[in-house]
Design a protein around this motif. Structure first.
Motif, PDB file in Angstrom:
ATOM      1  N   GLU A 198      46.823  31.134  48.745  1.00  0.00           N
ATOM      2  CA  GLU A 198      46.028  32.085  47.964  1.00  0.00           C
ATOM      3  C   GLU A 198      46.932  32.977  47.143  1.00  0.00           C
ATOM      4  OE1 GLU A 198      42.748  34.074  49.427  1.00  0.00           O
ATOM      5  OE2 GLU A 198      42.053  32.428  50.672  1.00  0.00           O
ATOM      6  N   LYS A 199      46.857  32.764  45.851  1.00  0.00           N
ATOM      7  CA  LYS A 199      47.759  33.489  44.969  1.00  0.00           C
ATOM      8  C   LYS A 199      47.163  34.816  44.533  1.00  0.00           C
ATOM      9  CE  LYS A 199      51.133  30.427  44.355  1.00  0.00           C
ATOM     10  NZ  LYS A 199      52.542  30.748  44.548  1.00  0.00           N
ATOM     11  N   THR A 200      45.868  34.947  44.677  1.00  0.00           N
ATOM     12  CA  THR A 200      45.252  36.210  44.283  1.00  0.00           C
ATOM     13  C   THR A 200      44.298  36.677  45.373  1.00  0.00           C
ATOM     14  OG1 THR A 200      43.471  35.066  43.126  1.00  0.00           O
ATOM     15  CG2 THR A 200      45.363  35.720  41.810  1.00  0.00           C
ATOM     16  N   ASP A 201      43.996  37.954  45.342  1.00  0.00           N
ATOM     17  CA  ASP A 201      43.074  38.558  46.274  1.00  0.00           C
ATOM     18  C   ASP A 201      41.958  39.184  45.440  1.00  0.00           C
ATOM     19  OD1 ASP A 201      41.683  40.234  47.918  1.00  0.00           O
ATOM     20  OD2 ASP A 201      43.442  40.904  49.033  1.00  0.00           O
ATOM     21  N   GLU A 202      40.753  38.655  45.594  1.00  0.00           N
ATOM     22  CA  GLU A 202      39.645  39.091  44.737  1.00  0.00           C
ATOM     23  C   GLU A 202      39.305  40.560  44.907  1.00  0.00           C
ATOM     24  OE1 GLU A 202      36.324  36.507  45.323  1.00  0.00           O
ATOM     25  OE2 GLU A 202      37.471  34.748  44.688  1.00  0.00           O
ATOM     26  N   CYS A 203      39.655  41.125  46.061  1.00  0.00           N
ATOM     27  CA  CYS A 203      39.330  42.521  46.320  1.00  0.00           C
ATOM     28  C   CYS A 203      40.394  43.470  45.779  1.00  0.00           C
ATOM     29  CB  CYS A 203      39.174  42.758  47.812  1.00  0.00           C
ATOM     30  SG  CYS A 203      37.870  41.770  48.529  1.00  0.00           S
ATOM     31  N   CYS A 204      41.480  42.887  45.295  1.00  0.00           N
ATOM     32  CA  CYS A 204      42.603  43.717  44.868  1.00  0.00           C
ATOM     33  C   CYS A 204      42.443  44.104  43.401  1.00  0.00           C
ATOM     34  CB  CYS A 204      43.892  42.932  45.098  1.00  0.00           C
ATOM     35  SG  CYS A 204      45.338  43.670  44.346  1.00  0.00           S
ATOM     36  N   ILE A 205      42.411  45.396  43.137  1.00  0.00           N
ATOM     37  CA  ILE A 205      42.194  45.885  41.769  1.00  0.00           C
ATOM     38  C   ILE A 205      43.286  45.393  40.820  1.00  0.00           C
ATOM     39  CG2 ILE A 205      43.266  48.113  42.355  1.00  0.00           C
ATOM     40  CD1 ILE A 205      40.569  47.536  39.644  1.00  0.00           C
ATOM     41  N   PHE A 206      44.511  45.314  41.320  1.00  0.00           N
ATOM     42  CA  PHE A 206      45.611  44.882  40.451  1.00  0.00           C
ATOM     43  C   PHE A 206      45.498  43.407  40.103  1.00  0.00           C
ATOM     44  CE2 PHE A 206      47.639  48.586  42.676  1.00  0.00           C
ATOM     45  CZ  PHE A 206      47.493  49.439  41.590  1.00  0.00           C
ATOM     46  N   CYS A 207      45.023  42.614  41.048  1.00  0.00           N
ATOM     47  CA  CYS A 207      44.795  41.194  40.763  1.00  0.00           C
ATOM     48  C   CYS A 207      43.676  41.050  39.731  1.00  0.00           C
ATOM     49  CB  CYS A 207      44.439  40.428  42.032  1.00  0.00           C
ATOM     50  SG  CYS A 207      45.875  40.078  43.071  1.00  0.00           S
ATOM     51  N   GLN A 208      42.665  41.897  39.840  1.00  0.00           N
ATOM     52  CA  GLN A 208      41.570  41.850  38.874  1.00  0.00           C
ATOM     53  C   GLN A 208      42.067  42.187  37.476  1.00  0.00           C
ATOM     54  OE1 GLN A 208      38.486  44.438  40.366  1.00  0.00           O
ATOM     55  NE2 GLN A 208      38.260  43.264  42.254  1.00  0.00           N
ATOM     56  N   ILE A 209      42.923  43.211  37.404  1.00  0.00           N
ATOM     57  CA  ILE A 209      43.493  43.598  36.111  1.00  0.00           C
ATOM     58  C   ILE A 209      44.357  42.463  35.569  1.00  0.00           C
ATOM     59  CG2 ILE A 209      45.149  45.150  34.980  1.00  0.00           C
ATOM     60  CD1 ILE A 209      44.063  47.373  36.879  1.00  0.00           C
ATOM     61  N   ALA A 210      45.194  41.900  36.441  1.00  0.00           N
ATOM     62  CA  ALA A 210      46.086  40.818  36.026  1.00  0.00           C
ATOM     63  C   ALA A 210      45.293  39.613  35.527  1.00  0.00           C
ATOM     64  CB  ALA A 210      47.004  40.411  37.183  1.00  0.00           C
ATOM     65  N   ALA A 211      44.119  39.405  36.109  1.00  0.00           N
ATOM     66  CA  ALA A 211      43.285  38.269  35.718  1.00  0.00           C
ATOM     67  C   ALA A 211      42.448  38.589  34.479  1.00  0.00           C
ATOM     68  CB  ALA A 211      42.371  37.877  36.878  1.00  0.00           C
ATOM     69  N   GLY A 212      42.526  39.856  34.028  1.00  0.00           N
ATOM     70  CA  GLY A 212      41.765  40.252  32.842  1.00  0.00           C
ATOM     71  C   GLY A 212      40.311  40.547  33.164  1.00  0.00           C
ATOM     72  N   ASP A 213      40.000  40.751  34.445  1.00  0.00           N
ATOM     73  CA  ASP A 213      38.612  40.992  34.851  1.00  0.00           C
ATOM     74  C   ASP A 213      38.212  42.463  34.812  1.00  0.00           C
ATOM     75  OD1 ASP A 213      38.237  38.338  35.230  1.00  0.00           O
ATOM     76  OD2 ASP A 213      38.567  38.371  37.395  1.00  0.00           O
ATOM     77  N   ASP A 214      39.166  43.338  34.607  1.00  0.00           N
ATOM     78  CA  ASP A 214      38.868  44.766  34.546  1.00  0.00           C
ATOM     79  C   ASP A 214      38.892  45.207  33.085  1.00  0.00           C
ATOM     80  OD1 ASP A 214      38.851  47.537  34.528  1.00  0.00           O
ATOM     81  OD2 ASP A 214      39.952  47.691  36.413  1.00  0.00           O
ATOM     82  N   GLU A 215      37.700  45.462  32.548  1.00  0.00           N
ATOM     83  CA  GLU A 215      37.616  45.781  31.115  1.00  0.00           C
ATOM     84  C   GLU A 215      38.120  47.173  30.792  1.00  0.00           C
ATOM     85  OE1 GLU A 215      33.638  44.828  29.941  1.00  0.00           O
ATOM     86  OE2 GLU A 215      33.903  42.735  30.539  1.00  0.00           O
ATOM     87  N   GLU A 216      38.239  48.027  31.812  1.00  0.00           N
ATOM     88  CA  GLU A 216      38.738  49.384  31.607  1.00  0.00           C
ATOM     89  C   GLU A 216      40.245  49.396  31.378  1.00  0.00           C
ATOM     90  OE1 GLU A 216      36.497  52.356  32.171  1.00  0.00           O
ATOM     91  OE2 GLU A 216      35.241  50.647  31.644  1.00  0.00           O
ATOM     92  N   ALA A 217      40.910  48.409  31.915  1.00  0.00           N
ATOM     93  CA  ALA A 217      42.370  48.398  31.872  1.00  0.00           C
ATOM     94  C   ALA A 217      42.883  48.145  30.458  1.00  0.00           C
ATOM     95  CB  ALA A 217      42.910  47.333  32.820  1.00  0.00           C
ATOM     96  N   GLU A 218      43.829  48.972  30.052  1.00  0.00           N
ATOM     97  CA  GLU A 218      44.437  48.815  28.736  1.00  0.00           C
ATOM     98  C   GLU A 218      45.741  48.031  28.891  1.00  0.00           C
ATOM     99  OE1 GLU A 218      46.143  51.520  25.059  1.00  0.00           O
ATOM    100  OE2 GLU A 218      45.033  52.499  26.656  1.00  0.00           O
ATOM    101  N   ILE A 219      45.647  46.728  28.661  1.00  0.00           N
ATOM    102  CA  ILE A 219      46.802  45.847  28.843  1.00  0.00           C
ATOM    103  C   ILE A 219      47.790  46.059  27.695  1.00  0.00           C
ATOM    104  CG2 ILE A 219      47.584  43.460  29.124  1.00  0.00           C
ATOM    105  CD1 ILE A 219      45.681  44.195  31.338  1.00  0.00           C
ATOM    106  N   MET A 220      49.036  46.343  28.053  1.00  0.00           N
ATOM    107  CA  MET A 220      50.077  46.605  27.060  1.00  0.00           C
ATOM    108  C   MET A 220      50.891  45.347  26.768  1.00  0.00           C
ATOM    109  SD  MET A 220      49.283  49.747  26.786  1.00  0.00           S
ATOM    110  CE  MET A 220      50.494  50.257  25.574  1.00  0.00           C
ATOM    111  N   LYS A 221      51.119  44.565  27.806  1.00  0.00           N
ATOM    112  CA  LYS A 221      51.955  43.381  27.683  1.00  0.00           C
ATOM    113  C   LYS A 221      51.618  42.417  28.807  1.00  0.00           C
ATOM    114  CE  LYS A 221      56.679  43.392  25.784  1.00  0.00           C
ATOM    115  NZ  LYS A 221      56.192  43.445  24.439  1.00  0.00           N
TER     116      LYS A 221
END
Ligand SMILES: [Zn+2]
Length: 101
Positions: A10-33
């Motif tokens: 398991e490379k990701t944890d669905e409950c993990c906010i950082f994994c969600q951001i990394a997967a692009g699932d958090d629309e609030e996150a402002e991805i810089m790079k």
């Protein structure tokens, strides 16, 4: 029958906010790079004018879960952070603070 389960695939944890951001699932996150292994985004509660977080796309629970094999990854995280700061016009890297958590 033999039923074997392992977490290691398991490379990701669905409950993990950082994994969600990394997967692009958090629309609030402002991805810089973004790279294949890392994502840098703006801290939602900045403690400085330039405050960014770099997370690996592969789930790592926390800083205490890091081992020797992560040394290169951590270095690349710092490099990505610096690249984002440069993009933001920051030239003085002596005043940059890093925190692993
Ligand atoms: Zn995660």
């Amino acid at each position: 029958m033999l039923d074997i389960e392992s977490d290691t695939s398991e490379k990701t944890d669905e409950c993990c906010i950082f994994c969600q951001i990394a997967a692009g699932d958090d629309e609030e996150a402002e991805i810089m790079k973004k790279s294949e292994e890392l994502v840098c985004f703006r801290d939602v509660d900045p403690a400085a004018p330039h405050h960014f977080l770099v997370v690996p796309t592969e789930h790592i629970r926390d800083g205490l879960s890091l081992h020797r094999g992560h040394a290169g990854l951590v270095k690349r995280m710092a490099q990505m952070g610096e690249a984002v700061l440069r993009d933001q016009g920051v030239t003085d890297m002596t005043n940059v603070r890093y925190k692993v958590r």
